[in-house]
Write a protein that holds these residues in place. Structure first.
Motif, PDB file in Angstrom:
ATOM      1  N   TRP A 209      45.243  32.646  48.004  1.00 52.34           N
ATOM      2  CA  TRP A 209      45.135  32.297  49.425  1.00 52.34           C
ATOM      3  C   TRP A 209      45.704  30.905  49.699  1.00 52.34           C
ATOM      4  O   TRP A 209      46.393  30.690  50.713  1.00 52.34           O
ATOM      5  N   LEU A 210      45.422  29.956  48.820  1.00 52.51           N
ATOM      6  CA  LEU A 210      45.917  28.589  49.013  1.00 52.51           C
ATOM      7  C   LEU A 210      47.439  28.536  48.916  1.00 52.51           C
ATOM      8  O   LEU A 210      48.099  27.829  49.700  1.00 52.51           O
TER       9      LEU A 210
ATOM     10  N   HIS B 107      51.730  35.003  37.504  1.00 52.39           N
ATOM     11  CA  HIS B 107      50.796  34.660  36.430  1.00 52.39           C
ATOM     12  C   HIS B 107      49.358  35.056  36.793  1.00 52.39           C
ATOM     13  O   HIS B 107      48.589  35.503  35.943  1.00 52.39           O
ATOM     14  N   LEU B 108      49.002  34.915  38.064  1.00 54.85           N
ATOM     15  CA  LEU B 108      47.633  35.188  38.512  1.00 54.85           C
ATOM     16  C   LEU B 108      47.359  36.682  38.708  1.00 54.85           C
ATOM     17  O   LEU B 108      46.205  37.104  38.686  1.00 54.85           O
ATOM     18  N   THR B 109      48.411  37.469  38.903  1.00 59.74           N
ATOM     19  CA  THR B 109      48.241  38.874  39.252  1.00 59.74           C
ATOM     20  C   THR B 109      48.512  39.784  38.054  1.00 59.74           C
ATOM     21  O   THR B 109      48.975  39.347  37.009  1.00 59.74           O
ATOM     22  N   THR B 110      48.215  41.069  38.250  1.00 58.94           N
ATOM     23  CA  THR B 110      48.542  42.111  37.277  1.00 58.94           C
ATOM     24  C   THR B 110      49.693  42.942  37.846  1.00 58.94           C
ATOM     25  O   THR B 110      50.010  42.833  39.036  1.00 58.94           O
ATOM     26  N   PRO B 111      50.313  43.789  37.027  1.00 60.10           N
ATOM     27  CA  PRO B 111      51.372  44.646  37.571  1.00 60.10           C
ATOM     28  C   PRO B 111      50.922  45.512  38.744  1.00 60.10           C
ATOM     29  O   PRO B 111      51.714  45.830  39.615  1.00 60.10           O
ATOM     30  N   LYS B 112      49.636  45.887  38.782  1.00 54.96           N
ATOM     31  CA  LYS B 112      49.127  46.718  39.870  1.00 54.96           C
ATOM     32  C   LYS B 112      49.048  45.946  41.195  1.00 54.96           C
ATOM     33  O   LYS B 112      49.272  46.508  42.261  1.00 54.96           O
TER      34      LYS B 112
ATOM     35  N   SER C 129      44.239  43.441  47.086  1.00 51.91           N
ATOM     36  CA  SER C 129      44.892  42.804  45.942  1.00 51.91           C
ATOM     37  C   SER C 129      44.878  41.285  46.072  1.00 51.91           C
ATOM     38  O   SER C 129      44.647  40.569  45.097  1.00 51.91           O
ATOM     39  N   VAL C 130      45.124  40.798  47.292  1.00 51.80           N
ATOM     40  CA  VAL C 130      45.095  39.346  47.513  1.00 51.80           C
ATOM     41  C   VAL C 130      43.685  38.807  47.305  1.00 51.80           C
ATOM     42  O   VAL C 130      43.484  37.775  46.657  1.00 51.80           O
ATOM     43  N   TYR C 131      42.695  39.523  47.840  1.00 54.18           N
ATOM     44  CA  TYR C 131      41.313  39.091  47.700  1.00 54.18           C
ATOM     45  C   TYR C 131      40.897  39.084  46.236  1.00 54.18           C
ATOM     46  O   TYR C 131      40.241  38.151  45.762  1.00 54.18           O
ATOM     47  N   TYR C 132      41.278  40.127  45.525  1.00 54.85           N
ATOM     48  CA  TYR C 132      40.891  40.258  44.134  1.00 54.85           C
ATOM     49  C   TYR C 132      41.553  39.187  43.266  1.00 54.85           C
ATOM     50  O   TYR C 132      40.981  38.757  42.264  1.00 54.85           O
ATOM     51  N   THR C 133      42.745  38.739  43.639  1.00 55.88           N
ATOM     52  CA  THR C 133      43.459  37.717  42.860  1.00 55.88           C
ATOM     53  C   THR C 133      42.734  36.382  42.891  1.00 55.88           C
ATOM     54  O   THR C 133      42.788  35.617  41.926  1.00 55.88           O
ATOM     55  N   GLY C 134      42.073  36.068  44.004  1.00 53.92           N
ATOM     56  CA  GLY C 134      41.261  34.858  44.028  1.00 53.92           C
ATOM     57  C   GLY C 134      41.729  33.801  45.002  1.00 53.92           C
ATOM     58  O   GLY C 134      42.735  33.960  45.709  1.00 53.92           O
TER      59      GLY C 134
ATOM     60  N   VAL D 200      50.561  41.186  46.491  1.00 56.81           N
ATOM     61  CA  VAL D 200      50.321  39.763  46.734  1.00 56.81           C
ATOM     62  C   VAL D 200      51.618  39.057  47.102  1.00 56.81           C
ATOM     63  O   VAL D 200      51.661  38.231  48.027  1.00 56.81           O
ATOM     64  N   LEU D 201      52.715  39.394  46.416  1.00 61.93           N
ATOM     65  CA  LEU D 201      53.997  38.787  46.756  1.00 61.93           C
ATOM     66  C   LEU D 201      54.463  39.214  48.149  1.00 61.93           C
ATOM     67  O   LEU D 201      55.093  38.431  48.859  1.00 61.93           O
ATOM     68  N   SER D 202      54.140  40.436  48.541  1.00 59.38           N
ATOM     69  CA  SER D 202      54.496  40.892  49.895  1.00 59.38           C
ATOM     70  C   SER D 202      53.782  40.066  50.954  1.00 59.38           C
ATOM     71  O   SER D 202      54.391  39.658  51.958  1.00 59.38           O
ATOM     72  N   TRP D 203      52.489  39.802  50.754  1.00 57.81           N
ATOM     73  CA  TRP D 203      51.761  38.974  51.705  1.00 57.81           C
ATOM     74  C   TRP D 203      52.218  37.521  51.652  1.00 57.81           C
ATOM     75  O   TRP D 203      52.209  36.824  52.669  1.00 57.81           O
TER      76      TRP D 203
END
Length: 492
Positions: A28-29, A145-150, A19-24, A155-158
Motif C-alpha cells: 500500500w505504501l 519480492h513481496l508477492t507470490t506468482p499468484k 492480493s494487495v491486502y494480503y501482500t501487506g 498487485v502490479l496492476s494496481w
C-alpha cells in the motif's frame, strides 16, 4: 445477506484487491508513494513543453532538453538500481525523492535554459510524463519480492492503475490552476513556476511514505551454499560451451596447441546475471528498445504540445483531455490482472498494446478536435495495460536476486532508446513535419507488438520460483475462485 457477499467477495478477489491486502502494508505504501509522484509528473507533463515555449525556447531546444533529461535519467537510474540491493532499496528511494525536491525547487525559481537543464539531468524531473527515474525499477522489484506468482500480476496492476489515477488528478489540477492563476493577473510563466512548487510538495510526501516502509522491502541475503552452487553451475555451463567451441575450432591441431593460459577478464555489467536469463532478456531488451524509441518520439508532453499547436486549445481544455485519458488508463489497467490470469502475460501485453499502437499511427490524420481526442483516448486508455504483465513476465523469468539488476538494465536501455525520440521530433516540429513523428512511432510500436508475440508467446514461466508458490495450470477456474475466496477469508 450471505448470497450478497458471494459476488462481492468474487469481485474483491477477481480484481486483485485481495492480493494487495494480503501482500501487506508495504504494498500500500509503495502504491501510494507512486500515486503521489505521478500526480506531480502528470501536472508537470501538461505544462513543461509550454513552459519552455513561454520562455521563447525553440522547438529544437525543447527536444534537446527532453533528450538530455532522459539521458541523465539513464545514468542516474543505472547507478542507483545496480547498488540498490546492497545499499538498501529504501535508502535509494529516499535519495531519489530528495533529488525530486531539489529539481522541483530549481524549476520553481529559475528560467535560464542551462540551469534548468543541469537540474533536470542531475536530479529527477519527468520531461515526458513517464516514470523514468530510479523509483519504478526498485518499486517493481520490491513488489515482485513481496508477492507470490499468484498475487504478483494483481498487485502490479494496481500499482500501475493507481499511478494513472494520480496522473489524471495531476493534469486536471495543473490545467485548472494555470488558467486560474492567469485569469487572476499572473503571467503564464509565473503560473507554470507555481506548478513546480506542487512538484516539491509531492517529493516531500514521497520521502515520508518511504520512511514508513518496513525491512521486508529489502532483498533477503542468499545463503552462501546456495550462491556458491549457482555460481558453480553457471561456471560449469560456461566451461561446457567453451569446450564445445574449442573442439570445433581446434580439430586437427596438436594437444599442445589447444591449451592456452587463461587471461583474466573484466566483469561486464551483465556478469551478475545468469546466462539463462541473459539469453531471454537480450531478445526482450531489443524489442523494448524499439517500443521506447517510439514512445520517446510522441511522449504525452509532446502530444499535448502538438494538439496545442494544431488546435490552439486552452490549458484547462488540455488538462481536461489529458486527465480523462489518465482516468481511462486507470479504469483499463484494473482489468490487466484478470486478463493476465485468463489470457496469459504475453497475450495480454500484445492484444492490449496493438490497438494503442494503431491509434498512434493514425493520430495526425483527423483535422478536427473530436476524432483526434478519440484516438488519443484509445492510445492512453489501452497503453498502460501491458505494463503490469510486462513486469510480471520479467519477474517470472529471472531469479529473485537478479530482479533489481535486470529491471535496472531494462529501464536503462528503454530510457536510453527513448532519449533519441524527442530530438528527432523537435527537428521535425521545427520544419513543420510534426506529423511524421506519429506515423513513424506507430509503425515501430506495431513492430514491437508482433515481435513480442512471435518470440515469447509459448515460453515457460516461473522456472526459478518455489514450486508450491506456482499456480498449477491444470486447475479449473472454479478451484481458483474457491482459493480466492479462502484467501479473502484468511485476510479478513
Amino acid at each position: 445477506m450471505s448470497f450478497l457477499l458471494i459476488p462481492i467477495k468474487w469481485l474483491y478477489n477477481e480484481f486483485g484487491i485481495a492480493s494487495v491486502y494480503y501482500t501487506g502494508r508495504d504494498a500500500w505504501l509503495i502504491i501510494l508513494a507512486r500515486s503521489c509522484r505521478m500526480f506531480a509528473y502528470g501536472a508537470n507533463s501538461l505544462i513543461i513543453a509550454l513552459f519552455f515555449s513561454s520562455l521563447n525556447f525553440s522547438d529544437v531546444y525543447i527536444g534537446l532538453f527532453m533528450t538530455l533529461t532522459l539521458l541523465g535519467d539513464v545514468l542516474l537510474s543505472l547507478f542507483l538500481t545496480l547498488v540498490a540491493d546492497r545499499v538498501g532499496r529504501r535508502r535509494i528511494l529516499f535519495a531519489g525523492a530528495f533529488l525530486m525536491v531539489l529539481s522541483g525547487a530549481v524549476f520553481a525559481v529559475f528560467e535560464n535554459f542551462w540551469v534548468l537543464l543541469v537540474a533536470a539531468v542531475a536530479g529527477v524531473i519527468s520531461a515526458t510524463a513517464s516514470d523514468a527515474g530510479p523509483f519504478r525499477v526498485i518499486e517493481e522489484s520490491t513488489i515482485s519480492h513481496l508477492t507470490t506468482p499468484k498475487t504478483r500480476s494483481d498487485v502490479l496492476s494496481w500499482y500501475v492503475a493507481a499511478s494513472s489515477l494520480g496522473s489524471a488528478a495531476g493534469t486536471e489540477f495543473s490545467g485548472r490552476a494555470v488558467d486560474f492563476l492567469h485569469l487572476n493577473g499572473r503571467t503564464l510563466t509565473d503560473a507554470y513556476h507555481a506548478i513546480f512548487w506542487l512538484y516539491v510538495v509531492m517529493g516531500i510526501t514521497s520521502m515520508i511514505l518511504i520512511l514508513l516502509m518496513s525491512d521486508k522491502c529489502e532483498v533477503a541475503e542468499t545463503p552462501p551454499e546456495t550462491e556458491a552452487s549457482e555460481m558453480l553451475l553457471d561456471e560449469r555451463q560456461q566451461r561446457a560451451e567453451d569446450a564445445a567451441e574449442d573442439d570445433e575450432d581446434n580439430q586437427g591441431l596438436s594437444p599442445t596447441a589447444v591449451h592456452k593460459p587463461e587471461i583474466p577478464q573484466k566483469k561486464s555489467l551483465f556478469a551478475g546475471i545468469s546466462s539463462a536469463t541473459r539469453s531471454i532478456m537480450y531478445k526482450l531488451w531489443f524489442l523494448l528498445s524499439v517500443d521506447s524509441l517510439a514512445d520517446g518520439m510522441v511522449s504525452y508532453s509532446l502530444t499535448n504540445y502538438y494538439m496545442e499547436r494544431k488546435f490552439h486549445l486552452s490549458k484547462s481544455t488540455l488538462g481536461d483531455i489529458t486527465s480523462i485519458s489518465y482516468f481511462l488508463s486507470f479504469s483499463s489497467t484494473v482489468f490487466a490482472g484478470p486478463l493476465a490470469r485468463h489470457l496469459g502475460l504475453i497475450n495480454t501485453m500484445v492484444f492490449t498494446h496493438l490497438p494503442s499502437s494503431m491509434a498512434v499511427l493514425l493520430f495526425p490524420i483527423p483535422q478536427g478536435v473530436p476524432l483526434t481526442v478519440v484516438l488519443f483516448f484509445i492510445r492512453t486508455g489501452l497503453n498502460p495495460m501491458d505494463q503490469a504483465p510486462r513486469s510480471a513476465f520479467i519477474a517470472a523469468v529471472v531469479k529473485d536476486e537478479e530482479r533489481t539488476a535486470v529491471m535496472g538494465i531494462t529501464s536503462m536501455l528503454r530510457t536510453l532508446a527513448s532519449t533519441v525520440g524527442p530530438s528527432v521530433t523537435g527537428v521535425l516540429a521545427g520544419n513543420d513535419r510534426f506529423w511524421i513523428a506519429f506515423v513513424a512511432a506507430g509503425a515501430l510500436r506495431i513492430s514491437y507488438d508482433l515481435g513480442l508475440f512471435a518470440m515469447f508467446v509459448n515460453m515457460k514461466l516461473h522456472n526459478h520460483e518455489v514450486k508450491d508458490q506456482v499456480a498449477d495450470p491444470r486447475r479449473s477456474n472454479d478451484e481458483e475462485e474457491m482459493e480466492g475466496l479462502e484467501l479473502v477469508e484468511r485476510a479478513s
